[in-house]
Design a protein around this motif. Sequence first.
Motif, PDB file in Angstrom:
ATOM      1  N   TRP A  49       7.489   6.665   2.520  1.00 49.57           N
ATOM      2  CA  TRP A  49       8.167   7.457   3.542  1.00 49.57           C
ATOM      3  C   TRP A  49       8.204   6.683   4.856  1.00 49.57           C
ATOM      4  O   TRP A  49       7.165   6.476   5.492  1.00 49.57           O
ATOM      5  CB  TRP A  49       7.445   8.790   3.746  1.00 49.57           C
ATOM      6  CG  TRP A  49       7.596   9.742   2.609  1.00 49.57           C
ATOM      7  CD1 TRP A  49       8.545  10.693   2.447  1.00 49.57           C
ATOM      8  CD2 TRP A  49       6.742   9.835   1.450  1.00 49.57           C
ATOM      9  NE1 TRP A  49       8.357  11.377   1.276  1.00 49.57           N
ATOM     10  CE2 TRP A  49       7.258  10.884   0.641  1.00 49.57           C
ATOM     11  CE3 TRP A  49       5.603   9.141   1.028  1.00 49.57           C
ATOM     12  CZ2 TRP A  49       6.668  11.237  -0.560  1.00 49.57           C
ATOM     13  CZ3 TRP A  49       5.020   9.493  -0.159  1.00 49.57           C
ATOM     14  CH2 TRP A  49       5.552  10.539  -0.952  1.00 49.57           C
ATOM     15  N   ASP A  88      -1.961   5.748   4.669  1.00 53.00           N
ATOM     16  CA  ASP A  88      -1.376   6.766   5.537  1.00 53.00           C
ATOM     17  C   ASP A  88      -1.338   6.217   6.953  1.00 53.00           C
ATOM     18  O   ASP A  88      -2.329   6.263   7.689  1.00 53.00           O
ATOM     19  CB  ASP A  88      -2.194   8.057   5.479  1.00 53.00           C
ATOM     20  CG  ASP A  88      -1.513   9.193   6.242  1.00 53.00           C
ATOM     21  OD1 ASP A  88      -0.451   8.953   6.858  1.00 53.00           O
ATOM     22  OD2 ASP A  88      -2.047  10.314   6.214  1.00 53.00           O
ATOM     23  N   LEU A 108       2.812   5.829   3.528  1.00 46.44           N
ATOM     24  CA  LEU A 108       3.325   6.776   4.515  1.00 46.44           C
ATOM     25  C   LEU A 108       3.421   6.087   5.869  1.00 46.44           C
ATOM     26  O   LEU A 108       2.412   5.649   6.424  1.00 46.44           O
ATOM     27  CB  LEU A 108       2.413   8.007   4.626  1.00 46.44           C
ATOM     28  CG  LEU A 108       2.456   9.016   3.465  1.00 46.44           C
ATOM     29  CD1 LEU A 108       1.608   8.525   2.296  1.00 46.44           C
ATOM     30  CD2 LEU A 108       1.969  10.378   3.924  1.00 46.44           C
ATOM     31  N   ARG A 116       5.590   7.639   8.360  1.00 49.32           N
ATOM     32  CA  ARG A 116       6.395   8.595   9.107  1.00 49.32           C
ATOM     33  C   ARG A 116       6.146   8.430  10.608  1.00 49.32           C
ATOM     34  O   ARG A 116       4.991   8.393  11.062  1.00 49.32           O
ATOM     35  CB  ARG A 116       6.044  10.028   8.696  1.00 49.32           C
ATOM     36  CG  ARG A 116       6.432  10.396   7.266  1.00 49.32           C
ATOM     37  CD  ARG A 116       6.235  11.891   7.049  1.00 49.32           C
ATOM     38  NE  ARG A 116       6.592  12.308   5.702  1.00 49.32           N
ATOM     39  CZ  ARG A 116       5.713  12.519   4.733  1.00 49.32           C
ATOM     40  NH1 ARG A 116       4.430  12.310   4.948  1.00 49.32           N
ATOM     41  NH2 ARG A 116       6.110  12.911   3.535  1.00 49.32           N
ATOM     42  N   THR A 166       0.955   7.208   9.246  1.00 53.49           N
ATOM     43  CA  THR A 166       1.812   8.114  10.004  1.00 53.49           C
ATOM     44  C   THR A 166       1.515   7.993  11.497  1.00 53.49           C
ATOM     45  O   THR A 166       0.354   8.058  11.910  1.00 53.49           O
ATOM     46  CB  THR A 166       1.584   9.563   9.536  1.00 53.49           C
ATOM     47  OG1 THR A 166       1.870   9.646   8.130  1.00 53.49           O
ATOM     48  CG2 THR A 166       2.481  10.523  10.290  1.00 53.49           C
ATOM     49  N   ASP A 225       0.753   5.418  -2.591  1.00 54.50           N
ATOM     50  CA  ASP A 225       1.653   6.058  -1.640  1.00 54.50           C
ATOM     51  C   ASP A 225       1.618   5.296  -0.321  1.00 54.50           C
ATOM     52  O   ASP A 225       0.538   4.893   0.144  1.00 54.50           O
ATOM     53  CB  ASP A 225       1.247   7.514  -1.396  1.00 54.50           C
ATOM     54  CG  ASP A 225       1.582   8.412  -2.580  1.00 54.50           C
ATOM     55  OD1 ASP A 225       2.464   8.030  -3.374  1.00 54.50           O
ATOM     56  OD2 ASP A 225       0.955   9.478  -2.706  1.00 54.50           O
TER      57      ASP A 225
END
Length: 399
Positions: free
Chosen positions: A284, A242, A262, A264, A244, A260
């Motif tokens: 993402w 993550d 991430l 963003r 982000t 996953d």
Amino acid sequence: MGQSGELAHRHLVPNFRTGPAIPITGKNDALVGYLWIAGAVVVVVAALLLLWQHRRRKSLLGPTLIGSIGAFLLVAGWLFAVDPGAPEHEAIKTGGLAGGSVVALYALWLNDRRRQVDDARHVLEGARQDLETARAEHDRSRVADERFARSVELLGHDAEQVRVGAMHALAGLARSRAEYTQTVLDVLCAYLRRPFRVDDGTTAGARGPDEREFEVRLTAQRLIADLLPRDDAPGAPRYDLDLTRAYLEYFDISHRQVNDLLLRAARLHQSNSFHHTTVHGGAWFTDARSPGRLYLHDMTFHDKGWFSRFTARGRTDLSRTRFLGPNKFAEATFTGFTTFEGTEFARPVDFRHVRFTGGVDLRLAGPPDALLTGAQVSVGHGNLLPDGWVVDPRGLVRN
């Protein structure tokens, strides 16, 4: 009664010491007739004594020996009473076997009790060993928890070298205890999401007062890459990243595999590499910015590949990448040269309102199936498009 009559009522019994048969009188016959009754009484007494001793948890040897004698008398006497003409030594032998059987049964019972005790001892030893193992594991977990908490606390230290040491301690903990790996990755990603001031002046490499902090962040990036399994490791654990709103510079997780991913609103400065990375979950890049070079070639996206509103000012390489799930490049902007040469899309590629202003290679693998509403390329650059795609004078792409 004469001598001949007396001999007619006399039984001959073998003499075991001298061999010749000896007579048994009628008086002896009466005694033998009651021998089995005495044996039965002795057996009953032995059984009662056995129950008494068993309830008191005392030794059963005495009742067993008494029962053995009773069994001998009962069987031998019964044979004498049923078949007076049978040889006496056969009756004694059979009675002896009956008495010996009682002792043998007691021996078997003792052996079974010993086996049960041994089994119970083994179970107890196993339980004790399991308890010791659990206690040792608990101690190791407690030490690991304390080590983790102390390392996380040191990430806020003012000295850069202390923060670097704390990151290495966390990475070492993740390597020694796999259950901490995801947590350590989360902590390192959270560190990269901390506010970071960058001097974008004209001096090469100028970063102002955050130069030393940048070195700490590079350490965090390298440790993240080291903790991720290689892409050629079958059955490896899958970890989430993550990042982000993270600031990334020279971030390199090429030839790795993640679950996953991430990114963003992330900022990808200078050069960042994700090539040959396998993303098992979703990815993402929504609202992310890449002012520098971005290498995304030869990747595999098993699930979502989301690049909506993505902005890339430098060269972006997506060649030979496989998008096996849904994708979206809607409203993305690519200012630098961008290549999709040989890129595979298992589902229609969403290029709605995407802008390629620095030249693009869109020679996709296989027959292209794309949503091109509002897609635009620069007419002043050499663009490579699939067969059947055309560009109108305004730069809009049609298929």
